[in-house]
Enzyme design. Structure first.
Site, PDB file in Angstrom:
ATOM      1  N   HIS A 160       0.827  -1.206   0.000  1.00  0.00           N
ATOM      2  CA  HIS A 160       0.000   0.000   0.000  1.00  0.00           C
ATOM      3  C   HIS A 160       0.861   1.256   0.000  1.00  0.00           C
ATOM      4  CE1 HIS A 160       0.735  -0.687   4.324  1.00  0.00           C
ATOM      5  NE2 HIS A 160       0.577   0.620   4.480  1.00  0.00           N
ATOM      6  N   GLU A 171       5.041  -0.980   2.455  1.00  0.00           N
ATOM      7  CA  GLU A 171       4.632   0.310   1.919  1.00  0.00           C
ATOM      8  C   GLU A 171       5.570   0.813   0.831  1.00  0.00           C
ATOM      9  OE1 GLU A 171       2.804   2.307   5.966  1.00  0.00           O
ATOM     10  OE2 GLU A 171       4.893   2.752   5.451  1.00  0.00           O
ATOM     11  N   GLU A 218       4.114  -3.590   8.307  1.00  0.00           N
ATOM     12  CA  GLU A 218       4.048  -2.581   7.249  1.00  0.00           C
ATOM     13  C   GLU A 218       4.662  -3.144   5.969  1.00  0.00           C
ATOM     14  OE1 GLU A 218       2.495   0.135   7.361  1.00  0.00           O
ATOM     15  OE2 GLU A 218       2.515   0.975   9.384  1.00  0.00           O
ATOM     16  N   CYS A 234       4.012   9.759  10.075  1.00  0.00           N
ATOM     17  CA  CYS A 234       4.046   8.722   9.046  1.00  0.00           C
ATOM     18  C   CYS A 234       2.659   8.089   9.010  1.00  0.00           C
ATOM     19  CB  CYS A 234       5.123   7.682   9.327  1.00  0.00           C
ATOM     20  SG  CYS A 234       5.516   7.441  11.060  1.00  0.00           S
TER      21      CYS A 234
END
Length: 239
Positions: A58, A158, A156, A93
């Site tokens: 993502h 990303e 995460e 973030c």
């Protein structure tokens, strides 16, 4: 009686904060390896390691806010956070959301800048009228993956858009459910923070460490002339 989906939620979110659980319904931007949007995906879906390990990726952004003295604003993530609670990290973030005509806009990184302004307000309480979209300079993108050690079912994965802003007169009224502490640091103080992390005294988010050790110093040393250091939007540093 809890439904099957509710039972699954109870298991995944056991022990976590209700406000943070609610935020897991937000629709992030699922992207391909070149950062091209594919579809919306909930914050929950995009942060479960079972999905990440199957390649789910993502879009995110990281803000580096400097004051007029050239000091960088850091935050310590609240203990209520589901991923990386209590970790020191860059100013903010977070993730742009799947909002057509707004946070999905690609041109000039407009969408992530709109999201960045929203999250400065949400996490640090920075009044919306103190930040303009044009205050942000897009620098580059990084692609990384990391598991959250405190609860390894979460993590995460990303493509992180890096945004820099230098501005004085910023009012901070941090949201305690998001941020437990914050401070401005010099380059020397940031170096000490990483030494403290190496000695087990503090925790630092993996993306912040990656950006700081591989990219930050040239930007920090040229805050008055960032334009020559800005990379094309199709440049993605892979880690």
């Amino acid at each position: 009686m809890a439904t099957k989906s509710n039972e699954e939620n109870i298991a995944e979110f056991k022990g976590h904060n209700e406000i943070q659980i609610e935020l897991m319904k937000e629709e992030c931007i699922v992207v391909d390896n070149d950062d091209k949007p594919i579809r919306p995906g909930s914050k929950k879906e995009t942060h479960l390691m079972v999905n990440i390990n199957n390649g789910l990726l993502h879009r995110a952004f990281s803000i580096f806010l400097f004051n007029g003295e050239g000091k960088l604003l850091l935050q310590q993530r609240a203990l209520e956070k589901i991923t990386f609670p209590g970790y020191w990290t860059n100013t903010v973030c977070s993730h742009p959301l799947w909002i057509v005509g707004s946070e999905l806009v690609e041109e000039n990184a407009q969408g992530v800048k709109i999201a960045a302004k929203r999250k400065l307000n949400h996490e640090l309480g920075v009044p919306l009228d103190q930040v303009n979209i044009d205050d942000f300079t897009f620098m580059t993108k990084i692609h990384y993956k990391s598991e959250s050690k405190e609860d390894p079912q979460w993590g995460e994965h990303e493509i992180d858009h890096i945004l820099i802003m230098q501005k004085d007169g910023i009012t901070i009224n941090a949201e305690p459910n998001e941020v437990m502490d914050y401070k401005y640091v010099s380059q020397e103080e940031l170096d000490q923070l990483f030494k403290d992390e190496d000695e087990g005294k503090v925790k630092v988010t993996p993306w912040f460490r990656l950006i700081a050790l591989n990219h930050l110093k040239p930007w920090w040393n040229n805050l008055n002339n960032l334009k020559p250091l800005v990379e094309p939007t199709n440049t993605i540093h892979r880690y």
